[in-house]
Design a protein around this motif. Structure first.
Motif, PDB file in Angstrom:
ATOM      1  N   PRO A   5       0.829  -1.209   0.000  1.00 41.03           N
ATOM      2  CA  PRO A   5       0.000   0.000   0.000  1.00 41.03           C
ATOM      3  C   PRO A   5       0.867   1.264   0.000  1.00 41.03           C
ATOM      4  N   ILE A   6       0.411   2.270  -0.703  1.00 43.76           N
ATOM      5  CA  ILE A   6       1.118   3.549  -0.776  1.00 43.76           C
ATOM      6  C   ILE A   6       0.292   4.571   0.000  1.00 43.76           C
ATOM      7  N   PRO A   7       0.850   5.148   1.062  1.00 42.32           N
ATOM      8  CA  PRO A   7       0.100   6.156   1.808  1.00 42.32           C
ATOM      9  C   PRO A   7      -0.352   7.283   0.880  1.00 42.32           C
ATOM     10  N   GLY A   8      -1.642   7.596   0.939  1.00 38.38           N
ATOM     11  CA  GLY A   8      -2.192   8.654   0.103  1.00 38.38           C
ATOM     12  C   GLY A   8      -2.839   8.157  -1.175  1.00 38.38           C
ATOM     13  N   ILE A   9      -2.802   6.848  -1.414  1.00 37.16           N
ATOM     14  CA  ILE A   9      -3.460   6.265  -2.588  1.00 37.16           C
ATOM     15  C   ILE A   9      -4.384   5.156  -2.116  1.00 37.16           C
ATOM     16  N   ASP A  10      -5.670   5.272  -2.447  1.00 39.89           N
ATOM     17  CA  ASP A  10      -6.654   4.238  -2.139  1.00 39.89           C
ATOM     18  C   ASP A  10      -7.192   3.696  -3.455  1.00 39.89           C
ATOM     19  N   PRO A  11      -6.709   2.546  -3.898  1.00 43.85           N
ATOM     20  CA  PRO A  11      -7.144   1.997  -5.180  1.00 43.85           C
ATOM     21  C   PRO A  11      -8.643   1.720  -5.262  1.00 43.85           C
ATOM     22  N   ALA A  12      -9.315   1.595  -4.126  1.00 37.58           N
ATOM     23  CA  ALA A  12     -10.747   1.298  -4.120  1.00 37.58           C
ATOM     24  C   ALA A  12     -11.632   2.542  -4.181  1.00 37.58           C
ATOM     25  N   ALA A  13     -11.060   3.723  -3.982  1.00 37.93           N
ATOM     26  CA  ALA A  13     -11.858   4.961  -3.988  1.00 37.93           C
ATOM     27  C   ALA A  13     -12.390   5.224  -5.399  1.00 37.93           C
ATOM     28  N   VAL A  14     -13.694   5.401  -5.515  1.00 37.76           N
ATOM     29  CA  VAL A  14     -14.308   5.642  -6.825  1.00 37.76           C
ATOM     30  C   VAL A  14     -14.385   7.139  -7.108  1.00 37.76           C
ATOM     31  N   PRO A  15     -14.354   7.529  -8.369  1.00 34.71           N
ATOM     32  CA  PRO A  15     -14.446   8.950  -8.717  1.00 34.71           C
ATOM     33  C   PRO A  15     -15.761   9.566  -8.226  1.00 34.71           C
ATOM     34  N   SER A  16     -15.698  10.832  -7.857  1.00 36.28           N
ATOM     35  CA  SER A  16     -16.876  11.529  -7.330  1.00 36.28           C
ATOM     36  C   SER A  16     -17.884  11.894  -8.416  1.00 36.28           C
ATOM     37  N   GLY A  17     -17.504  11.782  -9.674  1.00 39.20           N
ATOM     38  CA  GLY A  17     -18.413  12.102 -10.776  1.00 39.20           C
ATOM     39  C   GLY A  17     -17.644  12.199 -12.078  1.00 39.20           C
ATOM     40  N   ASP A  18     -18.294  12.795 -13.087  1.00 31.01           N
ATOM     41  CA  ASP A  18     -17.699  12.924 -14.422  1.00 31.01           C
ATOM     42  C   ASP A  18     -17.008  14.254 -14.652  1.00 31.01           C
ATOM     43  N   GLY A  19     -17.187  15.207 -13.723  1.00 30.41           N
ATOM     44  CA  GLY A  19     -16.602  16.528 -13.897  1.00 30.41           C
ATOM     45  C   GLY A  19     -16.191  17.112 -12.568  1.00 30.41           C
ATOM     46  N   GLN A  59      -5.940  20.984   0.903  1.00 32.48           N
ATOM     47  CA  GLN A  59      -6.796  21.147   2.085  1.00 32.48           C
ATOM     48  C   GLN A  59      -7.045  19.817   2.792  1.00 32.48           C
ATOM     49  N   ALA A  60      -7.171  18.745   2.023  1.00 31.30           N
ATOM     50  CA  ALA A  60      -7.462  17.428   2.597  1.00 31.30           C
ATOM     51  C   ALA A  60      -6.199  16.695   3.043  1.00 31.30           C
ATOM     52  N   GLY A  61      -5.028  17.179   2.638  1.00 32.62           N
ATOM     53  CA  GLY A  61      -3.792  16.485   2.953  1.00 32.62           C
ATOM     54  C   GLY A  61      -3.595  15.221   2.133  1.00 32.62           C
ATOM     55  N   HIS A  62      -4.145  15.224   0.914  1.00 30.55           N
ATOM     56  CA  HIS A  62      -4.027  14.081   0.007  1.00 30.55           C
ATOM     57  C   HIS A  62      -2.934  14.386  -1.013  1.00 30.55           C
ATOM     58  N   PRO A  63      -1.815  13.659  -0.994  1.00 33.32           N
ATOM     59  CA  PRO A  63      -0.649  14.049  -1.782  1.00 33.32           C
ATOM     60  C   PRO A  63      -0.659  13.695  -3.269  1.00 33.32           C
ATOM     61  N   PHE A  64      -1.550  12.802  -3.713  1.00 36.48           N
ATOM     62  CA  PHE A  64      -1.484  12.345  -5.105  1.00 36.48           C
ATOM     63  C   PHE A  64      -2.714  12.729  -5.917  1.00 36.48           C
ATOM     64  N   LEU A  65      -2.460  13.258  -7.104  1.00 38.78           N
ATOM     65  CA  LEU A  65      -3.502  13.487  -8.104  1.00 38.78           C
ATOM     66  C   LEU A  65      -3.169  12.623  -9.310  1.00 38.78           C
ATOM     67  N   VAL A  66      -4.203  12.193 -10.012  1.00 40.42           N
ATOM     68  CA  VAL A  66      -4.030  11.456 -11.258  1.00 40.42           C
ATOM     69  C   VAL A  66      -4.853  12.130 -12.333  1.00 40.42           C
ATOM     70  N   SER A  67      -4.453  11.927 -13.575  1.00 42.17           N
ATOM     71  CA  SER A  67      -5.235  12.466 -14.680  1.00 42.17           C
ATOM     72  C   SER A  67      -6.588  11.771 -14.728  1.00 42.17           C
ATOM     73  N   PHE A  68      -7.621  12.521 -15.084  1.00 44.83           N
ATOM     74  CA  PHE A  68      -8.952  11.955 -15.322  1.00 44.83           C
ATOM     75  C   PHE A  68      -9.341  12.212 -16.770  1.00 44.83           C
ATOM     76  N   GLU A  69      -8.311  12.261 -17.631  1.00 40.54           N
ATOM     77  CA  GLU A  69      -8.494  12.466 -19.061  1.00 40.54           C
ATOM     78  C   GLU A  69      -8.332  11.137 -19.794  1.00 40.54           C
ATOM     79  N   PRO A  70      -9.181  10.870 -20.799  1.00 40.82           N
ATOM     80  CA  PRO A  70      -9.051   9.623 -21.560  1.00 40.82           C
ATOM     81  C   PRO A  70      -7.651   9.484 -22.159  1.00 40.82           C
ATOM     82  N   GLY A  71      -7.073   8.298 -22.024  1.00 42.82           N
ATOM     83  CA  GLY A  71      -5.770   8.008 -22.602  1.00 42.82           C
ATOM     84  C   GLY A  71      -4.575   8.429 -21.765  1.00 42.82           C
ATOM     85  N   GLU A  72      -4.811   9.067 -20.628  1.00 37.79           N
ATOM     86  CA  GLU A  72      -3.706   9.485 -19.760  1.00 37.79           C
ATOM     87  C   GLU A  72      -3.697   8.637 -18.494  1.00 37.79           C
ATOM     88  N   GLU A  73      -2.529   8.149 -18.134  1.00 32.24           N
ATOM     89  CA  GLU A  73      -2.385   7.338 -16.921  1.00 32.24           C
ATOM     90  C   GLU A  73      -1.126   7.768 -16.189  1.00 32.24           C
TER      91      GLU A  73
END
Length: 117
Positions: A5-19, A59-73
Motif C-alpha cells: 500500500p502507498i500512503p495517500g493512494i486508495d485503489p478502491a476509492a471511486v471517482p466523485s463524478g464525471d466533472g 486542504q485534505a492532505g491528500h498528496p497524489f492526483l491522477v489524470s482523469f483524461e481519456p488516454g492518460e495514466e
C-alpha cells in the motif's frame, strides 16, 4: 512496484463524478480534470481558472492526483512535484470520451484560452 500500500493512494476509492465537483456546483468550467488518488474527488487542473483539484488535495492532505483524461495514466505527487508510479484505480479512470474538453458543454466561454493559467 511491490504491491505494498502507498500512503495517500486508495485503489478502491471511486471517482466523485464525471466533472469537477466545485465547477459543476458553482457554474464554472474546466480545461482538464484530475482525480484525487486518496478519495476519488474530481477537480479541475491547475491550468483551469479555479484549480479545484490541487486546492482539494492540499486542504485534505491528500498528496497524489491522477489524470482523469481519456488516454492518460499518471500520478502526480504534490509533495515532491514529481510523477509517480501507482496502482490501478477503481473505474472509471477518465471522464466519458463524449464529454468535451474543455467542459462542461455549454459553459466554456468563447475566450477560454485567454483564461488558462
Amino acid at each position: 512496484m511491490t504491491g505494498e500500500p502507498i500512503p495517500g493512494i486508495d485503489p478502491a476509492a471511486v471517482p466523485s463524478g464525471d466533472g469537477c465537483a466545485e465547477c459543476l456546483a458553482g457554474g464554472g468550467w474546466w480545461f482538464h480534470l484530475r482525480r484525487c488518488a486518496a478519495c476519488g474527488h474530481i477537480g479541475c487542473c491547475d491550468s483551469s481558472p479555479a484549480q479545484h483539484a490541487t486546492k482539494h488535495a492540499r486542504q485534505a492532505g491528500h498528496p497524489f492526483l491522477v489524470s482523469f483524461e481519456p488516454g492518460e495514466e499518471w500520478f502526480w505527487n504534490l509533495d515532491t512535484g514529481e510523477y509517480y508510479e501507482g496502482p490501478p484505480l477503481a473505474p472509471p479512470t477518465a471522464h466519458p470520451v463524449t464529454q468535451p474538453t474543455p467542459g462542461p458543454a455549454g459553459r466554456v466561454p468563447a475566450d477560454w484560452q485567454s483564461q488558462l493559467h
